[in-house]
Design a protein around this motif. Structure first.
Motif, PDB file in Angstrom:
ATOM      1  N   LEU A  95       0.827  -1.213   0.000  1.00 30.64           N
ATOM      2  CA  LEU A  95       0.000   0.000   0.000  1.00 30.64           C
ATOM      3  C   LEU A  95       0.858   1.259   0.000  1.00 30.64           C
ATOM      4  O   LEU A  95       0.659   2.171  -0.795  1.00 30.64           O
ATOM      5  CB  LEU A  95      -0.880   0.059   1.248  1.00 30.64           C
ATOM      6  CG  LEU A  95      -2.106  -0.794   1.322  1.00 30.64           C
ATOM      7  CD1 LEU A  95      -2.709  -0.687   2.707  1.00 30.64           C
ATOM      8  CD2 LEU A  95      -3.095  -0.386   0.265  1.00 30.64           C
ATOM      9  N   LEU A  96       1.782   1.305   0.935  1.00 26.68           N
ATOM     10  CA  LEU A  96       2.565   2.520   1.125  1.00 26.68           C
ATOM     11  C   LEU A  96       3.464   2.842  -0.056  1.00 26.68           C
ATOM     12  O   LEU A  96       3.735   4.007  -0.335  1.00 26.68           O
ATOM     13  CB  LEU A  96       3.397   2.414   2.401  1.00 26.68           C
ATOM     14  CG  LEU A  96       2.580   2.462   3.684  1.00 26.68           C
ATOM     15  CD1 LEU A  96       3.421   2.068   4.881  1.00 26.68           C
ATOM     16  CD2 LEU A  96       1.968   3.836   3.882  1.00 26.68           C
ATOM     17  N   PHE A  97       3.921   1.831  -0.754  1.00 21.11           N
ATOM     18  CA  PHE A  97       4.837   2.075  -1.861  1.00 21.11           C
ATOM     19  C   PHE A  97       4.128   2.257  -3.203  1.00 21.11           C
ATOM     20  O   PHE A  97       4.715   2.784  -4.139  1.00 21.11           O
ATOM     21  CB  PHE A  97       5.882   0.951  -1.955  1.00 21.11           C
ATOM     22  CG  PHE A  97       6.921   1.042  -0.891  1.00 21.11           C
ATOM     23  CD1 PHE A  97       8.039   1.843  -1.060  1.00 21.11           C
ATOM     24  CD2 PHE A  97       6.763   0.364   0.305  1.00 21.11           C
ATOM     25  CE1 PHE A  97       8.997   1.948  -0.056  1.00 21.11           C
ATOM     26  CE2 PHE A  97       7.715   0.461   1.308  1.00 21.11           C
ATOM     27  CZ  PHE A  97       8.832   1.255   1.124  1.00 21.11           C
ATOM     28  N   PHE A  98       2.865   1.816  -3.314  1.00 16.00           N
ATOM     29  CA  PHE A  98       2.230   1.839  -4.631  1.00 16.00           C
ATOM     30  C   PHE A  98       0.861   2.489  -4.706  1.00 16.00           C
ATOM     31  O   PHE A  98       0.273   2.550  -5.779  1.00 16.00           O
ATOM     32  CB  PHE A  98       2.130   0.408  -5.185  1.00 16.00           C
ATOM     33  CG  PHE A  98       3.464  -0.221  -5.391  1.00 16.00           C
ATOM     34  CD1 PHE A  98       4.337   0.261  -6.344  1.00 16.00           C
ATOM     35  CD2 PHE A  98       3.861  -1.295  -4.608  1.00 16.00           C
ATOM     36  CE1 PHE A  98       5.584  -0.308  -6.532  1.00 16.00           C
ATOM     37  CE2 PHE A  98       5.107  -1.865  -4.785  1.00 16.00           C
ATOM     38  CZ  PHE A  98       5.966  -1.377  -5.745  1.00 16.00           C
ATOM     39  N   THR A  99       0.318   2.963  -3.596  1.00 16.27           N
ATOM     40  CA  THR A  99      -1.001   3.602  -3.661  1.00 16.27           C
ATOM     41  C   THR A  99      -0.940   4.986  -3.026  1.00 16.27           C
ATOM     42  O   THR A  99       0.017   5.337  -2.364  1.00 16.27           O
ATOM     43  CB  THR A  99      -2.075   2.768  -2.944  1.00 16.27           C
ATOM     44  OG1 THR A  99      -1.784   2.710  -1.559  1.00 16.27           O
ATOM     45  CG2 THR A  99      -2.189   1.364  -3.509  1.00 16.27           C
ATOM     46  N   HIS A 100      -1.985   5.726  -3.251  1.00 19.25           N
ATOM     47  CA  HIS A 100      -2.116   7.041  -2.627  1.00 19.25           C
ATOM     48  C   HIS A 100      -3.600   7.387  -2.565  1.00 19.25           C
ATOM     49  O   HIS A 100      -4.432   6.684  -3.126  1.00 19.25           O
ATOM     50  CB  HIS A 100      -1.329   8.104  -3.402  1.00 19.25           C
ATOM     51  CG  HIS A 100      -1.784   8.282  -4.814  1.00 19.25           C
ATOM     52  ND1 HIS A 100      -1.385   7.461  -5.835  1.00 19.25           N
ATOM     53  CD2 HIS A 100      -2.636   9.167  -5.361  1.00 19.25           C
ATOM     54  CE1 HIS A 100      -1.973   7.836  -6.960  1.00 19.25           C
ATOM     55  NE2 HIS A 100      -2.735   8.870  -6.695  1.00 19.25           N
ATOM     56  N   GLY A 101      -3.899   8.454  -1.862  1.00 20.42           N
ATOM     57  CA  GLY A 101      -5.264   8.953  -1.790  1.00 20.42           C
ATOM     58  C   GLY A 101      -6.262   7.939  -1.251  1.00 20.42           C
ATOM     59  O   GLY A 101      -6.045   7.301  -0.224  1.00 20.42           O
ATOM     60  N   PHE A 102      -7.365   7.788  -1.983  1.00 18.60           N
ATOM     61  CA  PHE A 102      -8.481   6.935  -1.564  1.00 18.60           C
ATOM     62  C   PHE A 102      -8.032   5.496  -1.320  1.00 18.60           C
ATOM     63  O   PHE A 102      -8.362   4.891  -0.298  1.00 18.60           O
ATOM     64  CB  PHE A 102      -9.591   6.980  -2.629  1.00 18.60           C
ATOM     65  CG  PHE A 102     -10.809   6.186  -2.269  1.00 18.60           C
ATOM     66  CD1 PHE A 102     -11.805   6.751  -1.494  1.00 18.60           C
ATOM     67  CD2 PHE A 102     -10.957   4.870  -2.695  1.00 18.60           C
ATOM     68  CE1 PHE A 102     -12.935   6.024  -1.146  1.00 18.60           C
ATOM     69  CE2 PHE A 102     -12.082   4.133  -2.354  1.00 18.60           C
ATOM     70  CZ  PHE A 102     -13.075   4.714  -1.573  1.00 18.60           C
ATOM     71  N   ARG A 103      -7.284   4.924  -2.249  1.00 23.51           N
ATOM     72  CA  ARG A 103      -6.852   3.522  -2.114  1.00 23.51           C
ATOM     73  C   ARG A 103      -5.933   3.321  -0.914  1.00 23.51           C
ATOM     74  O   ARG A 103      -6.013   2.299  -0.234  1.00 23.51           O
ATOM     75  CB  ARG A 103      -6.166   3.053  -3.387  1.00 23.51           C
ATOM     76  CG  ARG A 103      -7.132   2.850  -4.518  1.00 23.51           C
ATOM     77  CD  ARG A 103      -6.440   2.307  -5.724  1.00 23.51           C
ATOM     78  NE  ARG A 103      -7.417   2.132  -6.788  1.00 23.51           N
ATOM     79  CZ  ARG A 103      -7.096   1.928  -8.033  1.00 23.51           C
ATOM     80  NH1 ARG A 103      -5.831   1.878  -8.395  1.00 23.51           N
ATOM     81  NH2 ARG A 103      -8.034   1.770  -8.938  1.00 23.51           N
ATOM     82  N   LEU A 104      -5.056   4.275  -0.664  1.00 22.49           N
ATOM     83  CA  LEU A 104      -4.165   4.182   0.490  1.00 22.49           C
ATOM     84  C   LEU A 104      -4.984   4.147   1.770  1.00 22.49           C
ATOM     85  O   LEU A 104      -4.775   3.301   2.650  1.00 22.49           O
ATOM     86  CB  LEU A 104      -3.186   5.358   0.509  1.00 22.49           C
ATOM     87  CG  LEU A 104      -2.279   5.469   1.730  1.00 22.49           C
ATOM     88  CD1 LEU A 104      -1.388   4.240   1.871  1.00 22.49           C
ATOM     89  CD2 LEU A 104      -1.443   6.734   1.650  1.00 22.49           C
ATOM     90  N   ARG A 105      -5.948   5.037   1.904  1.00 24.97           N
ATOM     91  CA  ARG A 105      -6.754   5.099   3.113  1.00 24.97           C
ATOM     92  C   ARG A 105      -7.659   3.882   3.265  1.00 24.97           C
ATOM     93  O   ARG A 105      -7.843   3.372   4.369  1.00 24.97           O
ATOM     94  CB  ARG A 105      -7.562   6.394   3.129  1.00 24.97           C
ATOM     95  CG  ARG A 105      -6.677   7.576   3.489  1.00 24.97           C
ATOM     96  CD  ARG A 105      -7.241   8.904   3.028  1.00 24.97           C
ATOM     97  NE  ARG A 105      -6.328   9.980   3.370  1.00 24.97           N
ATOM     98  CZ  ARG A 105      -5.195  10.237   2.691  1.00 24.97           C
ATOM     99  NH1 ARG A 105      -4.848   9.516   1.646  1.00 24.97           N
ATOM    100  NH2 ARG A 105      -4.402  11.230   3.061  1.00 24.97           N
ATOM    101  N   LEU A 106      -8.195   3.391   2.174  1.00 28.37           N
ATOM    102  CA  LEU A 106      -9.018   2.183   2.222  1.00 28.37           C
ATOM    103  C   LEU A 106      -8.174   0.995   2.691  1.00 28.37           C
ATOM    104  O   LEU A 106      -8.612   0.206   3.539  1.00 28.37           O
ATOM    105  CB  LEU A 106      -9.633   1.904   0.844  1.00 28.37           C
ATOM    106  CG  LEU A 106     -10.648   0.773   0.771  1.00 28.37           C
ATOM    107  CD1 LEU A 106     -11.837   1.053   1.676  1.00 28.37           C
ATOM    108  CD2 LEU A 106     -11.115   0.600  -0.671  1.00 28.37           C
TER     109      LEU A 106
END
Length: 152
Positions: A95-106
């Motif tokens: 998650l931390l290395f490949f997502t941001h915004g909505f997907r990171l928080r989900l």
């Protein structure tokens, strides 16, 4: 708890990660005092994971952190709830290395759900409260749009 809650209430990914870096360091001390070497070492790895994710976006680093989580589990996990923490660490590595915004928080909301199992097992009321409030803040940030900058 206050630092983690502040971090999880942020709409800015950078603040979310920076706040969670500090919260992870403080949580490592908490779990060390609660008698969970796995949770303590997991939080220490979280400090490194949160610190590096903003600067590097390499699959090899995410895989390294996921592998570290599994190794920690193999060496230190004694209860199924500790394996839930390991699972959360593996998930957050990607998650931390490949997502941001909505997907990171989900994804972080999913991790909070996995992590609360250990707090329940340890009867850590502060951990339970922390995960519940953090989850609520993450849900709120998922359903409310980020604030718009003021028009000068």
């Amino acid at each position: 708890m206050a630092m983690g809650w502040w971090a999880n209430s942020q709409h800015c990914d950078k603040r979310l990660v920076q706040g969670n870096t500090i919260a992870a360091a403080l949580t490592a001390v908490h779990f060390g005092l609660m008698g969970s070497p796995l949770a303590m070492s997991n939080q220490l790895v979280n400090v490194a994971r949160f610190s590096l994710c903003q600067r590097y976006r390499h699959a090899s680093i995410a895989l390294l952190f996921a592998a570290l989580a599994v190794i920690q589990g193999l060496l230190l996990a004694n209860h199924w709830s500790e394996w839930m923490v390991v699972t959360a660490a593996v998930v957050s590595s990607f998650l931390l290395f490949f997502t941001h915004g909505f997907r990171l928080r989900l994804g972080l909301l999913l991790c909070a759900g996995l992590n609360i199992t250990l707090s329940i097992h340890l009867l850590s009321w502060s951990g339970i409260i922390y995960q519940l409030v953090s989850g609520g803040m993450l849900i709120r940030s998922l359903v409310t749009p980020p604030p718009q900058p003021a028009i000068p």
